[in-house]
Scaffold this motif. Structure first.
Motif, PDB file in Angstrom:
ATOM      1  N   CYS A  93      11.130  10.331  -0.403  1.00  0.00           N
ATOM      2  CA  CYS A  93      10.362   9.289   0.301  1.00  0.00           C
ATOM      3  C   CYS A  93      10.726   7.888  -0.167  1.00  0.00           C
ATOM      4  O   CYS A  93      10.009   6.924   0.144  1.00  0.00           O
ATOM      5  N   GLU A 120      11.035   5.253   2.680  1.00  0.00           N
ATOM      6  CA  GLU A 120       9.771   4.682   3.160  1.00  0.00           C
ATOM      7  C   GLU A 120       9.227   3.645   2.189  1.00  0.00           C
ATOM      8  O   GLU A 120       8.707   2.598   2.598  1.00  0.00           O
ATOM      9  N   GLU A 169       0.021   3.903  -1.545  1.00  0.00           N
ATOM     10  CA  GLU A 169      -0.914   5.023  -1.410  1.00  0.00           C
ATOM     11  C   GLU A 169      -1.024   5.434   0.057  1.00  0.00           C
ATOM     12  O   GLU A 169      -1.038   6.624   0.384  1.00  0.00           O
ATOM     13  N   LEU A 170      -1.058   4.463   0.947  1.00  0.00           N
ATOM     14  CA  LEU A 170      -1.079   4.757   2.378  1.00  0.00           C
ATOM     15  C   LEU A 170       0.239   5.404   2.810  1.00  0.00           C
ATOM     16  O   LEU A 170       0.246   6.380   3.562  1.00  0.00           O
ATOM     17  N   THR A 171       1.359   4.859   2.324  1.00  0.00           N
ATOM     18  CA  THR A 171       2.666   5.420   2.668  1.00  0.00           C
ATOM     19  C   THR A 171       2.763   6.877   2.230  1.00  0.00           C
ATOM     20  O   THR A 171       3.241   7.738   2.983  1.00  0.00           O
ATOM     21  N   ALA A 183       8.695  -0.362   2.988  1.00  0.00           N
ATOM     22  CA  ALA A 183       7.402  -1.029   2.841  1.00  0.00           C
ATOM     23  C   ALA A 183       7.558  -2.379   2.156  1.00  0.00           C
ATOM     24  O   ALA A 183       6.926  -3.377   2.551  1.00  0.00           O
ATOM     25  N   ASP A 194       0.829  -1.213   0.000  1.00  0.00           N
ATOM     26  CA  ASP A 194       0.000   0.000   0.000  1.00  0.00           C
ATOM     27  C   ASP A 194       0.862   1.261   0.000  1.00  0.00           C
ATOM     28  O   ASP A 194       0.993   1.944   1.016  1.00  0.00           O
ATOM     29  N   GLY A 218       0.324   8.904   1.871  1.00  0.00           N
ATOM     30  CA  GLY A 218      -0.539   9.685   2.743  1.00  0.00           C
ATOM     31  C   GLY A 218       0.137  10.055   4.046  1.00  0.00           C
ATOM     32  O   GLY A 218      -0.059  11.156   4.575  1.00  0.00           O
ATOM     33  N   TYR A 219       0.962   9.142   4.573  1.00  0.00           N
ATOM     34  CA  TYR A 219       1.685   9.417   5.819  1.00  0.00           C
ATOM     35  C   TYR A 219       2.693  10.553   5.642  1.00  0.00           C
ATOM     36  O   TYR A 219       2.850  11.407   6.517  1.00  0.00           O
ATOM     37  N   ILE A 220       3.391  10.529   4.517  1.00  0.00           N
ATOM     38  CA  ILE A 220       4.491  11.486   4.360  1.00  0.00           C
ATOM     39  C   ILE A 220       4.064  12.757   3.643  1.00  0.00           C
ATOM     40  O   ILE A 220       4.798  13.746   3.640  1.00  0.00           O
ATOM     41  N   GLY A 221       2.880  12.744   3.030  1.00  0.00           N
ATOM     42  CA  GLY A 221       2.394  13.925   2.316  1.00  0.00           C
ATOM     43  C   GLY A 221       2.458  13.732   0.817  1.00  0.00           C
ATOM     44  O   GLY A 221       3.518  13.399   0.280  1.00  0.00           O
ATOM     45  N   LYS A 222       1.331  13.932   0.139  1.00  0.00           N
ATOM     46  CA  LYS A 222       1.266  13.663  -1.292  1.00  0.00           C
ATOM     47  C   LYS A 222       2.222  14.540  -2.103  1.00  0.00           C
ATOM     48  O   LYS A 222       2.829  14.084  -3.072  1.00  0.00           O
TER      49      LYS A 222
END
Length: 231
Positions: free
Chosen positions: A208, A211, A180-182, A215, A178, A184-188
């Motif tokens: 990023c 990260e 997309e979730l990662t 993952a 995911d 979201g955590y760091i900022g689009k």
């Protein structure tokens, strides 16, 4: 360690790892539709920090179809234990029209998902292979403003429908990572790096990439039995 420090350490490791002469602990193929060199470097380094020495096959630019659909390609000769598929939001080239009927949008979705079903079917031919596929990091721009998430024909909803399908229909040998979730955590706006795309066709921003590599590293450690629980 921030993202750029991680990249510098990964680059240093890339210059020395082949001199170690170790027997690989895992054979991984990385395929992507964007440039993947930086990700491969980051993944190899992230795995080394967890005690895994990886032999990695690096596919070409926009090389998923070229490698996967040719069973005589170097990918199949490499015989990977794990195949990483890095998707990119620009892979989706056709979107629903404004005010498009739901049935037509559904047919569009089926054309996209049918492609990935075919990819999975080919990769299943590699004995014992596990597939780790990223979902789509959805761009932060909303052409329809506040209506973007309310209209079934918007790009955002279409990407979400694809991600939902991937999560709900992937076979047992495919794990959807995911990103997309990662993002979201760091900022689009940090995760979706437009200058990097235009300069070097990198699908993941350098800020990023650590990260993203982590993952996938967690899933690879789980496959290799190095950790017993990985969600």
């Amino acid at each position: 360690m921030d993202g750029m420090d991680f990249i510098k350490e990964a680059a240093r490791y890339a210059r020395t790892y082949q001199k170690e002469g170790k027997t690989p602990d895992v054979r991984i193929a990385v395929l992507g539709s964007a440039s993947i060199q930086h990700f491969v470097m980051a993944l190899r380094y992230a795995l080394s920090r967890e005690g895994l020495y990886a032999d990695i096959y690096e596919g070409g630019y926009d090389g998923i179809a070229m490698d996967v659909f040719d069973t005589e390609s170097p990918l199949y000769r490499f015989k990977p234990e794990i195949v990483v598929l890095l998707t990119h939001y620009l892979d989706i080239r056709q979107f629903p029209e404004i005010l498009e009927e739901a049935e037509e949008t559904k047919r569009r979705l089926e054309r996209v998902t049918g492609y990935y079903e075919t990819v999975w079917g080919f990769l299943k031919q590699i004995p014992g292979c596990q597939v780790l596929q990223s979902n789509f990091v959805i761009p932060p721009e909303h052409a329809l403003g506040n209506l973007e998430t309310q209209c079934g024909y918007s790009k955002t909803v279409f990407y979400r429908d694809i991600n939902g399908w991937l999560a709900g229909h992937s076979p047992a040998f495919v794990t959807v990572v995911d990103l997309e979730l990662t993002a979201g955590y760091i900022g689009k706006y940090r995760g979706v790096d437009y200058p990097a795309w235009f300069l070097n066709k990198s699908g993941i921003s350098l800020g990023c990439i650590e990260e993203a590599a982590r993952a996938f590293t967690k899933q690879i450690l789980a496959i290799k039995g190095r950790i017993r629980k990985c969600l």
